[in-house]
Write a protein that holds these residues in place. Structure first.
Motif, PDB file in Angstrom:
ATOM      1  N   CYS B 255      34.177  40.515  36.119  1.00  0.00           N
ATOM      2  CA  CYS B 255      33.911  40.476  37.554  1.00  0.00           C
ATOM      3  C   CYS B 255      33.708  39.017  37.904  1.00  0.00           C
ATOM      4  CB  CYS B 255      32.655  41.274  37.883  1.00  0.00           C
ATOM      5  SG  CYS B 255      32.140  41.095  39.610  1.00  0.00           S
ATOM      6  N   GLY B 256      34.371  38.565  38.958  1.00  0.00           N
ATOM      7  CA  GLY B 256      34.320  37.149  39.290  1.00  0.00           C
ATOM      8  C   GLY B 256      32.985  36.689  39.829  1.00  0.00           C
ATOM      9  N   HIS B 257      32.561  37.276  40.953  1.00  0.00           N
ATOM     10  CA  HIS B 257      31.386  36.707  41.595  1.00  0.00           C
ATOM     11  C   HIS B 257      30.112  37.040  40.841  1.00  0.00           C
ATOM     12  CE1 HIS B 257      30.434  40.611  43.307  1.00  0.00           C
ATOM     13  NE2 HIS B 257      29.238  40.107  43.500  1.00  0.00           N
ATOM     14  N   ALA B 258      30.145  38.088  39.994  1.00  0.00           N
ATOM     15  CA  ALA B 258      28.963  38.388  39.175  1.00  0.00           C
ATOM     16  C   ALA B 258      28.670  37.188  38.268  1.00  0.00           C
ATOM     17  CB  ALA B 258      29.184  39.635  38.334  1.00  0.00           C
ATOM     18  N   TYR B 259      29.743  36.576  37.782  1.00  0.00           N
ATOM     19  CA  TYR B 259      29.585  35.410  36.909  1.00  0.00           C
ATOM     20  C   TYR B 259      28.965  34.242  37.676  1.00  0.00           C
ATOM     21  CZ  TYR B 259      30.854  31.809  33.500  1.00  0.00           C
ATOM     22  OH  TYR B 259      30.821  30.782  32.596  1.00  0.00           O
ATOM     23  N   THR B 260      29.494  34.007  38.878  1.00  0.00           N
ATOM     24  CA  THR B 260      28.913  32.963  39.732  1.00  0.00           C
ATOM     25  C   THR B 260      27.436  33.263  39.999  1.00  0.00           C
ATOM     26  OG1 THR B 260      30.975  32.327  40.779  1.00  0.00           O
ATOM     27  CG2 THR B 260      28.986  31.980  42.073  1.00  0.00           C
ATOM     28  N   ALA B 261      27.148  34.551  40.273  1.00  0.00           N
ATOM     29  CA  ALA B 261      25.781  34.946  40.627  1.00  0.00           C
ATOM     30  C   ALA B 261      24.808  34.699  39.478  1.00  0.00           C
ATOM     31  CB  ALA B 261      25.752  36.416  41.034  1.00  0.00           C
ATOM     32  N   ILE B 262      25.209  35.072  38.273  1.00  0.00           N
ATOM     33  CA  ILE B 262      24.265  34.973  37.157  1.00  0.00           C
ATOM     34  C   ILE B 262      24.309  33.590  36.502  1.00  0.00           C
ATOM     35  CG2 ILE B 262      23.455  36.074  35.032  1.00  0.00           C
ATOM     36  CD1 ILE B 262      25.331  38.447  35.846  1.00  0.00           C
ATOM     37  N   ARG B 263      25.543  33.119  36.269  1.00  0.00           N
ATOM     38  CA  ARG B 263      25.696  31.882  35.492  1.00  0.00           C
ATOM     39  C   ARG B 263      25.302  30.633  36.292  1.00  0.00           C
ATOM     40  NH1 ARG B 263      25.723  27.772  33.219  1.00  0.00           N
ATOM     41  NH2 ARG B 263      27.166  26.938  31.654  1.00  0.00           N
ATOM     42  N   TRP B 264      25.807  30.551  37.535  1.00  0.00           N
ATOM     43  CA  TRP B 264      25.623  29.304  38.295  1.00  0.00           C
ATOM     44  C   TRP B 264      24.539  29.379  39.346  1.00  0.00           C
ATOM     45  CZ3 TRP B 264      27.715  25.988  35.316  1.00  0.00           C
ATOM     46  CH2 TRP B 264      28.898  26.273  34.645  1.00  0.00           C
ATOM     47  N   GLU B 265      24.486  30.493  40.088  1.00  0.00           N
ATOM     48  CA  GLU B 265      23.450  30.587  41.128  1.00  0.00           C
ATOM     49  C   GLU B 265      22.139  31.118  40.572  1.00  0.00           C
ATOM     50  OE1 GLU B 265      23.886  31.734  45.049  1.00  0.00           O
ATOM     51  OE2 GLU B 265      25.967  31.115  45.284  1.00  0.00           O
ATOM     52  N   GLY B 266      22.218  31.941  39.529  1.00  0.00           N
ATOM     53  CA  GLY B 266      21.039  32.631  39.008  1.00  0.00           C
ATOM     54  C   GLY B 266      19.817  31.749  38.808  1.00  0.00           C
ATOM     55  N   ALA B 386      37.279  43.077  37.650  1.00  0.00           N
ATOM     56  CA  ALA B 386      37.546  44.437  38.112  1.00  0.00           C
ATOM     57  C   ALA B 386      37.778  44.480  39.617  1.00  0.00           C
ATOM     58  CB  ALA B 386      36.389  45.354  37.727  1.00  0.00           C
ATOM     59  N   ASN B 387      37.146  43.553  40.348  1.00  0.00           N
ATOM     60  CA  ASN B 387      37.361  43.529  41.798  1.00  0.00           C
ATOM     61  C   ASN B 387      38.784  43.066  42.130  1.00  0.00           C
ATOM     62  OD1 ASN B 387      36.263  43.764  44.589  1.00  0.00           O
ATOM     63  ND2 ASN B 387      36.777  41.586  44.614  1.00  0.00           N
ATOM     64  N   CYS B 388      39.236  41.990  41.470  1.00  0.00           N
ATOM     65  CA  CYS B 388      40.630  41.548  41.640  1.00  0.00           C
ATOM     66  C   CYS B 388      41.554  42.724  41.341  1.00  0.00           C
ATOM     67  CB  CYS B 388      40.990  40.445  40.642  1.00  0.00           C
ATOM     68  SG  CYS B 388      40.214  38.858  40.916  1.00  0.00           S
ATOM     69  N   ARG B 389      41.213  43.448  40.282  1.00  0.00           N
ATOM     70  CA  ARG B 389      42.079  44.527  39.824  1.00  0.00           C
ATOM     71  C   ARG B 389      42.170  45.652  40.853  1.00  0.00           C
ATOM     72  NH1 ARG B 389      41.257  47.314  33.913  1.00  0.00           N
ATOM     73  NH2 ARG B 389      42.792  48.977  34.172  1.00  0.00           N
ATOM     74  N   VAL B 390      41.031  46.065  41.383  1.00  0.00           N
ATOM     75  CA  VAL B 390      41.020  47.127  42.395  1.00  0.00           C
ATOM     76  C   VAL B 390      41.766  46.678  43.646  1.00  0.00           C
ATOM     77  CG1 VAL B 390      39.525  48.310  44.033  1.00  0.00           C
ATOM     78  CG2 VAL B 390      38.932  48.295  41.636  1.00  0.00           C
ATOM     79  N   VAL B 391      41.470  45.442  44.082  1.00  0.00           N
ATOM     80  CA  VAL B 391      42.111  44.902  45.289  1.00  0.00           C
ATOM     81  C   VAL B 391      43.629  44.851  45.103  1.00  0.00           C
ATOM     82  CG1 VAL B 391      42.419  42.746  46.582  1.00  0.00           C
ATOM     83  CG2 VAL B 391      40.123  43.618  46.132  1.00  0.00           C
ATOM     84  N   MET B 392      44.055  44.394  43.929  1.00  0.00           N
ATOM     85  CA  MET B 392      45.494  44.240  43.717  1.00  0.00           C
ATOM     86  C   MET B 392      46.174  45.589  43.480  1.00  0.00           C
ATOM     87  SD  MET B 392      45.980  40.549  41.934  1.00  0.00           S
ATOM     88  CE  MET B 392      45.004  40.780  40.482  1.00  0.00           C
ATOM     89  N   GLU B 393      45.488  46.511  42.822  1.00  0.00           N
ATOM     90  CA  GLU B 393      46.078  47.839  42.632  1.00  0.00           C
ATOM     91  C   GLU B 393      46.313  48.509  43.992  1.00  0.00           C
ATOM     92  OE1 GLU B 393      43.561  49.852  39.792  1.00  0.00           O
ATOM     93  OE2 GLU B 393      44.697  49.073  38.083  1.00  0.00           O
ATOM     94  N   GLU B 394      45.351  48.335  44.895  1.00  0.00           N
ATOM     95  CA  GLU B 394      45.513  48.892  46.244  1.00  0.00           C
ATOM     96  C   GLU B 394      46.677  48.243  46.977  1.00  0.00           C
ATOM     97  OE1 GLU B 394      40.934  49.673  47.413  1.00  0.00           O
ATOM     98  OE2 GLU B 394      42.218  49.060  49.081  1.00  0.00           O
ATOM     99  N   ALA B 395      46.746  46.919  46.870  1.00  0.00           N
ATOM    100  CA  ALA B 395      47.794  46.185  47.584  1.00  0.00           C
ATOM    101  C   ALA B 395      49.170  46.462  46.971  1.00  0.00           C
ATOM    102  CB  ALA B 395      47.489  44.693  47.569  1.00  0.00           C
TER     103      ALA B 395
END
Lengths: 219, 419
Positions: B255-266, B386-395
Motif C-alpha cells: 500500500c503506497g500511502h500507508a508507507y508514507t504514513a508510518i515510515r515518513w510521517e509517523g 493494493a490501492n493502485c491495483r484496485v484503481v487500475m483493475e476498475e479502470a
C-alpha cells in the motif's frame, strides 16, 4: 534637468538608493522565509542522503526526462535568456569597469561581439517566452499583472543598454541615463516580485533536494 | 471540534513554514508543473495546474507572513481568502491531486508542490471542505479500525482460511518477533493471498512474525484528508502495538500511502523517533534475498511490466528492490516509458479512490496509464500497492482492457523454493 544631470543622478544617488532598497528587500524577504522555521524531521533518513539539497541546487537546472519535449520554449527560451542575460551583465567590459570603480573588484570581460550576440539572444528569448506566456493555455491562465511587469522590467535594461551601446538613438547620454534608471527599477522590484526567485531559488531547490534526499530519491 | 472557516485559516497559518515560503517566493509561473501532472495532460484543463491548486494557501501566506502582503491587506488592495473560495478549491485539492509528487520532481525552481498540497489539506479539512467520501472513510477508520469498516473478526476469518490452505499457524500478539505484519483493507477484502504469501516467505526465511489484534490496518485516511490529529490516532495504534509486542520491524504492506504514513510521517505525527524499524514489504523481501534467506525457483515467462506506486518509489525511495526481484523472476520484464521515480500515477492515490465525487475524473486520467500499457503491449502488470491495483483493475474494466494485475509479494511467494 539635462541628460547629463539625469545620468549623474542615476549613477550617483539613484544607484545608491536602488541598491539600498534591493539589499534591504532581499534581507527582509529572506527573514520572512527563514523566520517561519521548519520542524525537525524525526523519521529515520536513508543512508544515502547527505548533500542532496546542494546537489539539487545544480541538478534542477536540467530538464527531467520527457519535459524538454513537452515544453521546449520554456526550457530553451529559459536557458538562452538566463545565459545571455548573465553574460551581458557580468562580462560586458563597461559593467566590469563600473564594479571596479565602486568596489575595486574586477575580472576579465568578453569581446564586445560576444556580448552583443548574448544580449540580442536574451532579448529574442524574452519575446519568445512572452509569446509562449500569451498563447500557452497554462501560462496564460497562471499569469497576472506581476508576470508581465516582471517581463517588462527585465527587458528594459537589455533593450536600453543595446540601444545605448549601438548609438541607435541620437542622444547617447540620455540613452545611457535611461539604461541605468531601468536597471535601478529592476533592482527595486527584485525583492518584491517573482524576480526574487533569483535569490530564493537556491533556498527552494535546497529544501526540495533535502526532502527527497532523506527518502533516498535523487531529485 | 466542528469544522469552521476560522479553524481552516488557523490551520493554514500553522502549516506554513520556511520551505513553503521559499516555494511560493520562487514560483515564476512557468507552467511546467502542469506538464508533469496527469490531471492536466489528460484533460488539457489549466485549472489542474498543480501550483494553481495552492492559490488560497499562497494568498494566506502572502497576507499573513510578508510585509507587502500585510500592507496590501490593510489598505484593501488584497482581499482575504473567503470560505466560498475554499469550497471552490476543494475539488482541485482533493479530486485532482493524488499527492503523486511528479510535479515536485519536475519544478525547475524546486517547489515541492505535493508537500504543500498535503499541508493545505489540513486547512481544507479543518474548514469543512474535505469531500464526503474521505470524511466517511476517516470516520470509519477512527471508529472501527479500518476505512472500509473491516473488523478484527474479518481478519480472523482470513487467518483461519490461510491456516487451512497452507498448514501453518498465523501468530497473533506474539512478543519479541522480528516483524509485525500489517495489512490494508484492500488486502483483507480483495487480496487475501497477501497474508498467505507473507507468511510463507517469512516462515521459509526463518523469521519470526506476528499480527496484532489491535493494529492490523496499515492505511491512514488521516494523512489523505489532511487531519494530523486523526492521522496521529491511527498511526499511534500501530506504534503502541509494535512497542507493546517489542517487535524489531514493522512491515508496511503493499500500500503506497500507508508507507508514507508510518515510515515518513509517523515519527513526526507521534513527535518522537521510533525504537523499531519500518520497512515496506519490498524492502524486507530484498533484505531477505541479499541475506540468502529468500530462495526462488522458476520464472514467469510472460511479458510483463511494473507499475511503480508513487508513495513507494518517488515519495518513498523503494524503486530498485522490485526491479531486482522482477529481473530474477520474470525474464520478459519490460519497463514502461516513464518508470521508477518518473512513473505516472494510477490516478487514485492520495485519497482520490475513496472520494466518489472524483470517480469520473479518475477514469479520464487513467488514459495516461492506458497509453503506457498499450505502448508496451503487455498483458500483465505487477505492482506493490493494493490501492493502485484496485484503481487500475476498475479502470482496466472501464476501458475493456485485457490486462491482468499481480501483487509482487504474491508473485514472489508463488516462486518460493520450498525444497
Amino acid at each position: 534637468m539635462s541628460a547629463l544631470e539625469l545620468l549623474t543622478w542615476a549613477r550617483g544617488d539613484g544607484l545608491a538608493i536602488a541598491l539600498a532598497i534591493c539589499a534591504f528587500g532581499i534581507l527582509l524577504r529572506l527573514f520572512e522565509i527563514f523566520s517561519l522555521g521548519r520542524k525537525a524531521d524525526l523519521s529515520r533518513p536513508r543512508e544515502t542522503s547527505p548533500g542532496s539539497g546542494w546537489r539539487t541546487i545544480f541538478s534542477r537546472s536540467l530538464p527531467p526526462p520527457g519535459l524538454l519535449k513537452r515544453s521546449p520554449v520554456t526550457y530553451i527560451g529559459g536557458y538562452v535568456f538566463h545565459i545571455g542575460f548573465a553574460l551581458t551583465l557580468f562580462f560586458f567590459v563597461p559593467h566590469i569597469e563600473l564594479v571596479r570603480g565602486l568596489t575595486g573588484l574586477s575580472w576579465p570581460g568578453l569581446p564586445m561581439q560576444v556580448v552583443d550576440i548574448a544580449a540580442v539572444a536574451a532579448i529574442l528569448a524574452l519575446f519568445a517566452v512572452l509569446a509562449s506566456r500569451l498563447t500557452n493555455p497554462v501560462k496564460r491562465y497562471l499569469s497576472g499583472f506581476q508576470d508581465y511587469l516582471a517581463w517588462l522590467l527585465t527587458l528594459l535594461p537589455l533593450l536600453t543598454g543595446y540601444l545605448a551601446f549601438h548609438h541607435v538613438v541620437a542622444d547617447y547620454t540620455l540613452m545611457l541615463a535611461l539604461h541605468v534608471l531601468s536597471v535601478e527599477l529592476l533592482l527595486v522590484a527584485l525583492p518584491f516580485t517573482k524576480l526574487f526567485h533569483t535569490v530564493s531559488v537556491f533556498v527552494s531547490r535546497w529544501y526540495n533536494g533535502d526532502i527527497f534526499g532523506r527518502k533516498g530519491v535523487a531529485s | 471540534m466542528s469544522a469552521t472557516y476560522e479553524r481552516g485559516m488557523n490551520a493554514f497559518k500553522e502549516v506554513l513554514d520556511a520551505p513553503i515560503a521559499s516555494f511560493f517566493s520562487s514560483c515564476v509561473h512557468c507552467g511546467l508543473c502542469a506538464e508533469a501532472c496527469l490531471f492536466y495532460t489528460e484533460t488539457g484543463d489549466p485549472q489542474y495546474t498543480p501550483i494553481h491548486k495552492l492559490e488560497p494557501l499562497r494568498r494566506a501566506w502572502q497576507q499573513e507572513y510578508t510585509l507587502l502582503g500585510k500592507l496590501a491587506r490593510l489598505t484593501g488592495l488584497a482581499k482575504p481568502v473567503t470560505d466560498a473560495e475554499l469550497a471552490e478549491w476543494s475539488p482541485l485539492v482533493y479530486d485532482s491531486c493524488t499527492l503523486c509528487g511528479r510535479c515536485s520532481v519536475v519544478c525547475p525552481v524546486g517547489n515541492d508542490i505535493t508537500y504543500m498540497v498535503r499541508k493545505m489539506r489540513e486547512g481544507m479539512s479543518a474548514a469543512g471542505h474535505a469531500p464526503e467520501g474521505l470524511v466517511m472513510a476517516t470516520t470509519r477508520a477512527i471508529q472501527s479500525g479500518s476505512p472500509a469498516g473491516v473488523k478484527w473478526v474479518t481478519v480472523q476469518a482470513q487467518i483461519k482460511h490461510v491456516e487451512a490452505e497452507f498448514g501453518f499457524k498465523v501468530p497473533v500478539n506474539l512478543e519479541n518477533a522480528d516483524y509485525l505484519v500489517l495489512m490494508s483493507s484492500w488486502e483483507i477484502l480483495n487480496y487475501p493471498e497477501y497474508l498467505g504469501a507473507v507468511g510463507r516467505i517469512l516462515n521459509k526465511a526463518g523469521a519470526t512474525w506476528t499480527l496484532a489484534e489491535d493494529a492490523y490496518e496499515a492505511t491512514n485516511s488521516g494523512i489523505q484528508i489532511g487531519a494530523s490529529d486523526l492521522a496521529r490516532e491511527l498511526v499511534g495504534r500501530i506504534v503502541n502495538a509494535a512497542e507493546r509486542l517489542k517487535v524489531k520491524c514493522v512491515i508496511s504492506p503493499e500500500c503506497g500511502h500507508a508507507y508514507t504514513a508510518i515510515r515518513w510521517e509517523g515519527p513526526n505525527l507521534m513527535g518522537r523517533p521510533f525504537g523499531f524499524e519500518v520497512k515496506h514489504i519490498l524492502e524486507v523481501l530484498d533484505d531477505l534475498r541479499r541475506e540468502g534467506r529468500l530462495k526462488l525457483k522458476g520464472t514467469l515467462d510472460t511479458p510483463l511490466t511494473y507499475h511503480d506506486p508513487c508513495q513507494i518509489s518517488r515519495r518513498g525511495g523503494v524503486y530498485e528492490q522490485p526491479r531486482t526481484l522482477l529481473n530474477q523472476l520474470a525474464p520478459q520484464f519490460k519497463e514502461m516509458s516513464d518508470s521508477g521515480v518518473m512513473n505516472w500515477c494510477c490516478g487514485g492515490g492520495g485519497g482520490v479512490s475513496a472520494n466518489e465525487r472524483a470517480e469520473p475524473l479518475r477514469m479520464t486520467v487513467f488514459k495516461k496509464k492506458k497509453a503506457q500499457i498499450e505502448e508496451l503491449g503487455v498483458k500483465t502488470m505487477v505492482t506493490a500497492c493494493a490501492n493502485c491495483r484496485v484503481v487500475m483493475e476498475e479502470a482496466l474494466e472501464h476501458y475493456h482492457m485485457d490486462v491482468e494485475m499481480l501483487g509482487l509479494t504474491e508473485l514472489v511467494a508463488e516462486h518460493l523454493d520450498e525444497s
